[in-house]
Design a protein around this motif. Structure first.
Motif, short mmCIF file in Angstrom:
data_model
loop_
_atom_site.label_atom_id
_atom_site.label_comp_id
_atom_site.label_asym_id
_atom_site.label_seq_id
_atom_site.Cartn_x
_atom_site.Cartn_y
_atom_site.Cartn_z
N GLN C 706 0.83 -1.10 0.22
CA GLN C 706 -0.30 -0.14 -0.48
C GLN C 706 0.89 1.30 0.50
O GLN C 706 2.13 1.35 -0.16
CB GLN C 706 -0.93 -0.23 1.42
CG GLN C 706 -1.95 -0.91 1.28
CD GLN C 706 -2.70 -0.77 0.01
OE1 GLN C 706 -3.31 0.03 -0.54
NE2 GLN C 706 -4.13 -1.81 0.27
N TYR C 707 0.20 2.31 -0.19
CA TYR C 707 1.27 3.58 -0.83
C TYR C 707 0.26 4.90 0.69
O TYR C 707 -0.71 4.93 0.07
CB TYR C 707 1.03 3.91 -1.59
CG TYR C 707 2.12 5.00 -2.19
CD1 TYR C 707 3.21 4.98 -1.35
CD2 TYR C 707 1.72 6.62 -2.70
CE1 TYR C 707 3.98 6.53 -1.82
CE2 TYR C 707 1.61 7.77 -3.28
CZ TYR C 707 3.46 7.84 -2.62
OH TYR C 707 4.41 8.35 -3.46
N THR C 708 1.27 5.10 1.58
CA THR C 708 1.00 6.46 2.85
C THR C 708 -0.43 5.95 2.50
O THR C 708 -1.52 5.08 2.65
CB THR C 708 1.06 7.62 1.69
OG1 THR C 708 0.30 8.05 0.55
CG2 THR C 708 2.22 8.01 1.43
N ALA C 709 -1.75 7.33 1.98
CA ALA C 709 -2.95 7.16 3.13
C ALA C 709 -4.13 6.69 1.94
O ALA C 709 -5.12 6.26 1.41
CB ALA C 709 -3.13 8.89 2.88
N GLY C 710 -2.97 6.00 0.95
CA GLY C 710 -3.90 4.84 0.50
C GLY C 710 -4.19 5.65 -0.86
O GLY C 710 -4.79 4.77 -2.28
N SER C 713 -3.08 3.55 -3.95
CA SER C 713 -3.51 2.32 -3.52
C SER C 713 -4.62 1.73 -3.59
O SER C 713 -4.83 0.47 -3.42
CB SER C 713 -1.89 1.78 -3.24
OG SER C 713 -2.60 2.06 -1.29
N ARG C 714 -5.37 2.26 -2.51
CA ARG C 714 -5.96 1.28 -2.69
C ARG C 714 -7.45 1.34 -3.00
O ARG C 714 -8.05 0.25 -3.10
CB ARG C 714 -6.77 1.98 -0.95
CG ARG C 714 -5.74 1.19 0.60
CD ARG C 714 -6.82 2.19 1.65
NE ARG C 714 -6.18 3.34 1.89
CZ ARG C 714 -7.42 4.11 1.84
NH1 ARG C 714 -8.50 3.71 1.92
NH2 ARG C 714 -7.39 6.01 2.05
N TRP C 715 -7.93 1.65 -3.81
CA TRP C 715 -7.79 1.74 -5.14
C TRP C 715 -8.09 0.61 -6.64
O TRP C 715 -8.64 0.63 -7.26
CB TRP C 715 -8.11 3.52 -5.68
CG TRP C 715 -9.75 4.66 -5.47
CD1 TRP C 715 -11.09 4.22 -4.97
CD2 TRP C 715 -9.47 4.91 -3.51
NE1 TRP C 715 -11.53 4.73 -4.00
CE2 TRP C 715 -10.61 5.40 -3.85
CE3 TRP C 715 -8.42 4.72 -3.11
CZ2 TRP C 715 -10.90 6.32 -1.83
CZ3 TRP C 715 -8.62 5.49 -1.68
CH2 TRP C 715 -9.51 6.34 -1.18
N ALA C 720 -4.49 -3.52 -3.94
CA ALA C 720 -5.81 -3.84 -3.03
C ALA C 720 -5.98 -5.09 -2.24
O ALA C 720 -6.29 -5.38 -1.09
CB ALA C 720 -6.97 -3.05 -3.31
N GLU C 721 -5.16 -6.23 -2.94
CA GLU C 721 -6.32 -7.15 -3.05
C GLU C 721 -4.80 -7.92 -2.01
O GLU C 721 -5.22 -8.86 -1.50
CB GLU C 721 -6.38 -8.17 -4.60
CG GLU C 721 -5.48 -8.89 -5.07
CD GLU C 721 -5.67 -8.99 -6.40
OE1 GLU C 721 -6.01 -10.53 -6.75
OE2 GLU C 721 -5.03 -9.59 -7.04
N LEU C 722 -3.76 -7.23 -1.95
CA LEU C 722 -2.60 -7.77 -1.37
C LEU C 722 -2.43 -7.53 0.28
O LEU C 722 -1.72 -8.28 0.75
CB LEU C 722 -1.09 -7.46 -2.11
CG LEU C 722 -1.05 -7.59 -3.34
CD1 LEU C 722 0.43 -7.17 -3.95
CD2 LEU C 722 -1.30 -9.21 -3.73
N GLN C 723 -3.25 -6.33 0.37
CA GLN C 723 -3.76 -5.99 1.83
C GLN C 723 -4.96 -5.43 1.89
O GLN C 723 -5.04 -3.94 1.94
CB GLN C 723 -2.38 -4.75 2.23
CG GLN C 723 -1.15 -6.35 2.52
CD GLN C 723 -0.80 -6.38 3.16
OE1 GLN C 723 -1.37 -6.86 4.24
NE2 GLN C 723 0.42 -7.61 3.65
N PRO C 724 -6.37 -6.56 1.48
CA PRO C 724 -7.13 -5.76 1.40
C PRO C 724 -7.95 -5.48 2.54
O PRO C 724 -9.21 -4.67 2.18
CB PRO C 724 -7.99 -7.24 1.36
CG PRO C 724 -6.87 -7.98 1.58
CD PRO C 724 -6.05 -7.81 2.20
N GLY C 787 -12.85 5.04 1.82
CA GLY C 787 -12.94 4.50 1.10
C GLY C 787 -12.34 3.52 0.65
O GLY C 787 -11.35 3.06 0.81
N GLY C 788 -12.14 3.43 -1.04
CA GLY C 788 -11.57 2.20 -1.71
C GLY C 788 -12.19 1.20 -1.18
O GLY C 788 -13.16 0.76 -1.78
N LEU C 789 -11.44 0.05 -2.12
CA LEU C 789 -11.46 -1.29 -2.05
C LEU C 789 -10.63 -1.62 -1.01
O LEU C 789 -11.82 -2.68 0.34
CB LEU C 789 -10.85 -2.01 -3.26
CG LEU C 789 -11.25 -1.34 -5.02
CD1 LEU C 789 -10.21 -1.94 -5.83
CD2 LEU C 789 -12.52 -2.25 -5.24
N ALA C 790 -10.02 -1.54 -0.43
CA ALA C 790 -9.23 -2.11 0.53
C ALA C 790 -9.81 -0.91 1.57
O ALA C 790 -9.01 0.23 1.98
CB ALA C 790 -7.74 -2.22 0.58
#
Lengths: 178, 338, 834, 282
Positions: C706-710, C713-715, C720-724, C787-790
């Motif tokens: 993941q990357y900082t506040a997401g 990466s979280r989207w 997202a699937e790697l650290q969901p 927000g986002g997937l993760a």
């Protein structure tokens, strides 16, 4: 003989009948054009090759020639294509009016004009020419800026130039602080 | 050797997948191999294909050796062979991920792939079933008395056709077991020598049971004819029992786990061994030994039980295979020589 | 130490792996066993927030070791290249004398007067007439030192007032026993580390330290890093290949964002912002205050005037002080955390947020979201609908029903942004290397670059203010803003921006060669003197250079200053200019050609003789001796004793984090840093020391996936699937105390807020024995938000607003919390479908 | 070899049946930092969708398994403390105590999936790799249980079998496979199998000389490529028993059983034929 060979390929212990499609297989970047980019994630600064075809990015991978990454990438860097093509990426301006409970679609031009107006209003209302000791300060404290540390240097330069030197906004901060 | 590099071969399991206490090593108890996706479509195909193959064999044997009394057996056998076979390709095609590409199966013939061999066998056997059934219909006068097709069909050498078809019948009846055995699934692969015979035996027992059931229900055959079939049934069931017990013993405690605990084990024990084998065996013995017994009723009942048992056997074998594929300890036991 | 390099800089870590294959030893000192630890030869688990004690103990170990005292290399490096021999004002009192504080402390103002720390015989310049509020901008003269004459030395290092002796006394109480008690590191392990570092330093070998925000994000963050710098100076590991302290920075151009800053207290090239509380009334006053007489910074007026020329063009003329008055002045701390308070309190009404996600990444994120909700207007420029844009309908407090959208009056513009590969520009990476990225495709839809946005906003504003002759009208009027535009999207021509950053001669508009060509008479304009030389005189952008090699790769990109790769690399040669050893050869004096040469660009005047001695009244670089590598400093030496420039003391001193479970074992009377900046408010409460309600130490961190506040990466599905999902790492020991099993929901809370996460029970965390008590530590990645997937609980809902007095960075790497099994009541956010 | 891993036949160590021109992977777990770049780079190049979304609690492994849309999978095994429960401080050089390994299709010298495939969709390429031709596969699913390593899987979207192709399209154009290219620490190495095997043996010897006694090669004829498989073209350097990484120690090629299985079935057919004749005789 040909038929025999074909039969031999298709009947027996381990046949290998290769389809026409397989015969024609090749990497999709073979005939793509390439530009050099830098990974937008962490500060290691990995060099990336961006392959494009018909105005679309088809692949992003590491640059072998870079003394930094030598072709490699980390998972985030490897996901750069996925970042650019994220299914939830926004591509239009969304506007939320005060106290509203929904987003509205607005044109880019409308938003730019509206933002400029809001900046002017706020700046005009809260502009200090001199502080309480009479020193010229020419600033406004009522507008601020938070920047991500993945903005380009040139963008940062323009932000600082317009906001601070041009508009007198001093509360200009960046992720670099935190 | 530096002591600090020595490891404990163990992994702490998570809450969701408790690692069985006896497990020496496991990766969060996740499966090592992937299980097949086969479900009821395939189970029913295994069952019907077996009946079809067995019926054809019985019909042919009856034709060749049965004498006039066995005419009915031949007749029902030939029809049943075709009838049970007809849904099979449908079931198999529906089971494919891409049913519209079913014909790709006939693109190659691979002797080391039981599925390839079986598909070809099934296709050819289908031809024999159809032909023999047509000949039967001609004999039964369904084409009228003096029509051209009838004459043509009656002119065909039905006995050599039957013999050839029987060879493919055996293939269709038995390849399903080999198909399961030629995988990495411990419960199947460990018994690779026994699964083919077991499925073939079950094909014979279910086929004879099915023929009995048909004959009983159309009430058109003699007690003696039925007796012959029941005798065959008896032999097949006994052989099946022997094979099953041998197979189970061969598995060892870890791989046999699906057959020992849980729902499948109950189905195996009460359904397959109990209702499908022991009970018909008792009923058939009773009719053989006690002459006053209501033979037709008991025969029909035992046949029904054999059929249910045959279906359950396939269900248990397929599902137990899935369970065994999901059990990493079974795979490790299978893929680790002592 | 203070970094998790394998996880957060995996590609950078490949050099560590290559070094390991050649036999290098890797030591990872970190509260958690991370992927870096797995690759290390030694993992030392310590209590979060106790790093300085361990570093101090290393210094003490080194200084008292026989090996160090015997090997002449260390003595030579120390006496020539550092200020060890410099005599300090005899009135100076150390923490040893004053129970944990230095002389010059004003308890009322909670700040030091650095006058008390001067070199003997030197006078500070600016301090005498400082306003008291001036703590927020550090004068350049303070940072590099302002010296009117050559300092006094005792090269025998015996004088009790020399920096070396003071330092030796200062670190005497940082003992292995103390490390065991306060850090939780067994003495034997500490000695192993110390011996490994010491034996791996010297003429032939160098030791390198890598740190990241796990050192900066402390109330004594700057001092932790200075402590390491001190150790490295003692060991002769600075300015040499394979040595140094590597700041592993976390974002693509976080280095660039401080070089060409969007920071309130800096102008490009680390020039201080004019400050209304200093004597900065005119350009002359400003320069008088800020310009050091000795060292490289002497040429500062060239930079300032050229910058003003670049900003204000024709409006900047000598007669008006080059329009100096148009530059706004600061007078207080407007850094990130005070900005949140200004927003919350209604003083800051409109905010631009470009590529940052304060609703998740801001400290005390509950307060951060309240601050956002109190704005008049908010412009968010990002690629996804991040939490900062969506807080008004999706934040936990809105989902719970505590707050309704119809109560939030913020007008929000969510503007789609373009990414690298959709725009061109340059990034400056963690090693100060500037690399250009090309535009490969046009951005989609209304996505635009920040330069497009800023440029066109500026155009519109200039239009709106046309004819306005008030100062605010003249300010925007004067800014030069006539970049040509090109392409379908009418992006400004960045080559022109690069030229402006590089600097050009006003008369003919040609790029200048490098920073030495800048003038203070208005004949040159330069947007950032530090980047001068990035463009060659014929207009080639050197950030585009792509010719690497096996060593310094001088042909790859451009590195400031002047394409140097290792700063202060004069130190890679001995005082006479010869390489310390063949193995560690980098820059040396070529006696025949009479110049400095080597594998890198020398960070030293090219033809200065190694035995050059300056005249007492020499200015600028001429005042730097031939054996003084640290050319930016007024005395050219690496400072063991920081006579000025730091707000919390001249020597690194351990103080406990603002929230700590234990007392300060080193200085029992002084728990926290005496100068830490606190924000005592009802919406930002702190926990007391050893508060029984908050017994556990919590540290926040990042993950590879993941990357900082997401926002980036979280989207993104593949990441997202790697650290969901948000999780919290808990040791089995602590989990057992709370009946928590792996995968359970856990609620963590502090007085600021609460967050829920899934438990990851792991032996990678361990309880430590601190001062005879068991202290549990937990770790929570701060990527996750609503927000986002993760998704997951926001770790920054727990953290507090606290500032390191020097860098104004917060303290998210060590604070206290409590936790329990179960979820937050009323949280409607269900478990995510698997 | 190592004292830790009991090998059936030590003379087989480093032995391999790869054909001339065979290309493969060497995945050296001692260099793996568990960053999962291989997983993403693979998905990026092959344009595979997200799958298996969810938090597992299995250390940092939220991928779980090789699957139709996951052709590289990094395994995470925490072995932090020693037998006394003490957390490790001094550790073996290179990866230790938190084991990470990037699993992938083994591209067997004799491949179960390939031999099982009834459509001939699975082929052996000129690089001796095993590839599923997507234009042929009809999703019969027989390759799935036929793989002793659990590699191929039917996709839930197109219902065909998928697995690593060793970037056949890239190899064909002279490019390195995406995962090996991305791997920051060169844990994944790509090259001719013979050269890789030599390198692997040198590396194992080097590791053992540095005190990593438990290092060994998985995927030669001694372990991993056993039972008629005759070696894997994608092999590994491991430091713990194969089972720790969820790998079978001595897998077998399922099709080696087909002949004998048909033989017994033929026997049973004979017996049943005789029984039928006996029972039905008129």
């Amino acid at each position: 003989m040909k038929i025999f060979n074909q039969l031999k390929d298709h009947i027996g212990l381990v046949p290998n009948p290769i389809s026409d499609k397989t015969r024609q297989i090749h990497a999709r970047i073979n005939d793509a054009s390439m530009s050099i980019s830098v990974c937008p994630y962490c500060a290691v600064g990995c060099s990336q090759l961006v392959y494009t075809k018909d105005g679309k990015i088809i692949d992003i991978e590491g640059n072998y020639e870079s003394p930094i990454n030598g072709g490699t990438l980390c998972p985030k860097g490897a996901a750069t294509w996925g970042l650019l093509h994220s299914p939830t990426r926004i591509t239009t301006v969304k506007y939320r009016a005060p106290y509203s409970d929904h987003w509205e679609e607005r044109s880019l031009d409308w938003a730019m004009e509206r933002i400029a107006q809001r900046v002017k209003q706020t700046r005009d209302a809260h502009y200090e020419e001199r502080d309480e000791h009479g020193m010229t300060v020419n600033r406004t404290l009522a507008i601020g800026h938070f920047g991500g540390a993945t903005l380009d240097n040139e963008e940062n330069y323009l932000i600082k130039k317009l906001f601070t030197a041009g508009l007198g906004i001093v509360a200009v901060e960046n992720q670099a602080r935190i | 050797m530096d002591i600090s590099y020595k490891r404990q071969w163990e992994t702490r399991g998570s809450r969701r997948r408790a690692v069985p206490a006896e497990a020496p090593t496991s990766y969060y108890n996740l499966p090592v191999i992937h299980k097949a996706h086969w479900g009821w479509l395939v189970i029913i195909y295994f069952f019907l294909g077996g009946i079809s193959a067995g019926s054809y064999v019985i019909a042919t044997v009856a034709d060749l050796f049965g004498g006039p009394d066995a005419r009915r057996i031949r007749q029902v056998g030939r029809y049943l062979a075709l009838g049970a076979l007809l849904p099979s390709p449908v079931l198999l095609i529906l089971d494919l991920g891409r049913p519209e590409r079913f014909y790709r199966m006939l693109r190659v013939l691979k002797l080391r792939s039981p599925m390839s061999v079986g598909t070809w066998g099934l296709t050819i056997f289908g031809g024999f079933c159809g032909l023999s059934a047509l000949i039967q219909t001609a004999e039964d006068g369904l084409f009228g008395s003096f029509t051209l097709p009838r004459r043509f069909l009656l002119a065909l050498p039905s006995k050599p056709i039957g013999v050839l078809g029987t060879l493919f019948g055996f293939l269709v009846g038995g390849y399903t077991g080999v198909l399961l055995a030629a995988t990495a699934v411990p419960l199947w692969a460990k018994n690779y020598l026994l699964l083919g015979p077991l499925f073939l035996t079950s094909a014979m027992s279910t086929a004879s049971a099915a023929i009995v059931l048909v004959l009983v229900s159309i009430r058109s055959t003699s007690h003696r004819t039925l007796k012959r079939l029941e005798r065959l049934d008896l032999i097949a069931i006994v052989l099946e029992l022997v094979l099953l017990l041998a197979a189970k013993a061969n598995l060892g405690p870890i791989i046999a786990r699906p057959l020992q605990v849980g729902k499948l084990a109950r189905v195996y024990r009460w359904g397959v061994l109990g209702a499908g084998i022991t009970l018909p065996l008792t009923l058939l013995s009773v009719t053989m030994l006690w002459r006053k017994a209501p033979a037709r009723l008991l025969g029909a009942l035992s046949s029904l039980l054999v059929l249910v048992g045959g279906l359950l056997l396939r269900y248990v074998m397929v599902e137990a295979g899935h369970a065994s594929a999901d059990d990493p300890q079974a795979t490790f036991a299978f893929a680790r020589k002592p | 130490m203070g970094a998790n390099m394998a996880e957060n800089h995996p590609v950078g870590f490949r050099f560590v792996m290559q070094a390991k294959e050649r036999g290098a030893k890797l030591i990872h000192i970190d509260p958690r066993f991370s992927r870096t630890s797995a690759m290390a030869d030694l993992h030392v688990a310590l209590r979060a927030g106790s790093d300085l004690i361990l570093l101090g103990a290393l210094i003490n170990y080194v200084m008292s070791s026989e090996h160090w005292n015997r090997d002449p290399f260390f003595q030579e490096y120390l006496t020539h290249y550092t200020n060890a021999a410099t005599l300090i004002n005899p009135d100076f009192k150390d923490t040893e004398d004053l129970a944990g504080i230095f002389s010059g402390y004003d308890p009322e103002e909670r700040k030091y007067d650095p006058e008390a720390w001067r070199y003997a015989g030197q006078q500070g310049k600016s301090s005498a007439n400082q306003h008291h509020e001036s703590q927020d901008a550090m004068a350049r003269t303070e940072i590099v030192g302002q010296q009117d004459s050559i300092p006094e030395y005792d090269f025998t290092l015996q004088d009790p007032h020399c920096a070396f002796q003071i330092m030796k006394r200062h670190f005497a109480r940082y003992t292995p026993e103390m490390v065991e008690q306060a850090c939780g590191v067994p003495q034997a392990v500490f000695l192993q580390v110390a011996e490994a570092i010491l034996t791996n330093s010297g003429r032939d070998r160098t030791t390198s330290f890598a740190y990241a925000v796990a050192w900066t994000q402390h109330s004594i963050g700057t001092q932790i890093i200075s402590c390491c710098a001190l150790l490295q100076l003692l060991l002769g590991n600075i300015g040499r290949p394979g040595g140094g302290i590597l700041a592993l920075r976390g974002h693509a151009t976080i280095q660039g964002s401080t070089d060409i800053p969007t920071l309130y207290n800096l102008l490009p090239g680390y020039l201080p912002m004019p400050n209304a509380t200093q004597q900065h009334g005119s350009l002359a006053d400003y320069l008088e205050q800020e310009r050091p007489q000795k060292g490289a910074w002497y040429t500062m007026p060239n930079y300032v005037v050229s910058l003003l020329k670049a900003y204000y063009g024709d409006a900047a003329i000598p007669a008006n002080g080059f329009a100096y008055d148009l530059l706004p002045k600061i007078s207080a701390d407007y850094s990130f955390q005070p900005m949140l308070l200004m927003m919350k309190d209604g003083n800051l009404r409109g905010l631009f947020c470009m590529g940052q996600n304060p609703a998740v990444g801001g400290q005390n994120a509950v307060l951060a979201r309240q601050a956002l909700a109190n704005l008049d207007w908010l412009v968010v420029r990002d690629i996804h609908e991040i939490e900062t844009a969506a807080f008004w309908y999706d934040a936990p407090e809105v989902r719970r029903g505590d707050l309704r959208p119809q109560d939030i009056g913020t007008e929000i513009f969510l503007m789609p942004a373009a990414l690298a590969a959709e725009k061109e520009g340059s990034y400056t990476n963690t090693e100060r290397l500037i690399q250009w990225h090309d535009k490969a495709v046009e951005p989609r839809g209304d996505c635009r670059s920040e330069s497009w946005f800023v440029y066109h906003l500026g155009k519109r504003l200039k239009q709106l203010y046309q004819g306005d002759t008030s100062p605010r009208g003249r300010q925007i009027e004067a800014v030069t803003w006539d970049y040509p535009t090109a392409g379908a999207t009418q992006d400004p021509d960045l080559d022109m921006v690069v030229k402006e950053i590089n600097g050009y001669t006003v008369a003919d508009g040609k790029p200048i060669k490098n920073g030495t060509a800048l003038k203070d008479d208005g004949s040159t304009a330069c947007g950032c003197w530090l980047y001068s030389g990035i463009m060659t005189e014929d207009g080639h952008n050197r950030a585009r250079n792509r010719k690497g090699d096996e060593r310094a790769s001088l042909g790859w990109g451009f590195s400031w200053p002047s394409n140097q790769r290792i700063m202060y690399n004069r130190a890679s040669a001995d005082p006479a200019g010869k390489p310390w050893s063949e193995r560690k050869k980098w820059i040396w004096w070529d006696a025949e050609k009479e110049e400095w040469t080597g594998y890198d660009v020398p960070d030293f005047p090219e033809h200065k003789q190694p035995n050059y001695q300056p005249a007492p009244d020499a200015k600028g670089l001429d005042a730097i001796a031939g054996d003084a590598p640290f050319v930016n400093m007024a005395d050219g030496r690496g400072w063991l004793f920081a006579a000025s420039g730091l707000r919390d003391g001249p020597l690194p001193t351990h103080y406990e984090p603002v929230e700590t479970p234990v007392s300060n074992l080193l200085y029992p009377g002084q728990l926290h840093s005496p100068t830490v900046k606190l924000f005592h408010r009802s919406d930002n409460p702190y926990h007391e020391m050893a508060d029984p309600r908050f017994p556990y130490v919590i540290t926040t961190y990042r993950l590879t996936e993941q990357y900082t506040a997401g926002g980036m990466s979280r989207w993104v599905p593949w990441l997202a699937e790697l650290q969901p999902h948000g999780f919290i790492e808990i040791s089995p020991e602590l989990a057992a105390e709370h009946g928590i099993t792996n995968g359970d929901w856990v609620t963590v809370w502090t007085l600021r807020g609460e967050a829920e996460a899934l438990a990851l029970v792991t032996e990678r965390l361990q309880p430590l024995m601190i001062d005879g008590r068991t202290i549990h530590q937990v770790g929570m990645p701060w990527h996750f938000g609503f927000g986002g997937l993760a998704q997951g609980g926001i770790a920054n809902d727990l953290s507090a607003l606290v500032e390191d007095p020097n860098s104004l960075i917060h303290e998210a790497k060590a604070f206290t919390c409590n936790l329990r099994k179960g979820r937050i009541a009323g949280q409607s956010q269900g478990a995510r479908p698997l | 070899m190592s004292a830790t891993i009991p090998l059936i036949d030590k003379t087989m160590v480093g032995q391999h049946g790869a054909r001339p021109g065979a290309m493969g992977f060497l995945t050296d777990t001692t260099l793996c930092i568990g960053c999962k770049a291989c997983e993403v780079a693979c998905k990026q190049w092959n344009q595979l969708p997200m799958d298996n979304f969810g938090f597992t609690g299995h250390s940092y492994d939220n991928t779980g398994d090789l699957a139709a849309a996951t052709w590289r999978h990094v395994v995470f095994v925490e072995q932090i403390s020693d037998s006394t429960g003490q957390r490790a401080t001094a550790m073996a050089p290179f990866q230790s105590n938190w084991l990470m390994m990037s699993d992938v299709c083994k591209h067997c010298v004799n491949a179960g999936c390939l031999e099982a495939c009834p459509t001939g969709a699975i082929i052996r390429t000129e690089f001796d790799t095993v590839v599923i031709q997507q234009d042929i596969c009809n999703g019969c699913g027989y390759c799935i249980p036929a793989c002793p390593y659990g590699v191929p899987e039917l996709s839930a979207t197109d219902h065909q079998a998928h697995k690593c192709t060793l970037c056949y399209d890239r190899l064909d154009s002279g490019l390195e496979p995406a995962c090996a290219k991305a791997c920051p620490t060169d844990s994944i190495q790509f090259g001719p199998v013979t050269a890789l095997m030599e390198h692997a043996q040198t590396r194992v010897a080097d590791l053992q000389s540095r005190g990593v006694d438990s290092a060994y090669i998985y995927g030669d004829r001694a372990i991993g490529g056993t039972g008629g498989i005759d070696g894997n073209n994608a092999f590994f350097i491991l430091t713990a028993e194969p089972e720790v990484y969820n790998l079978p120690a001595y897998p077998e090629l399922p099709q080696d059983k087909v002949g004998r299985a048909f033989l017994t079935t033929f026997g049973a057919a004979l017996a049943l034929g005789v029984a039928a004749v006996v029972a039905l005789r008129g």
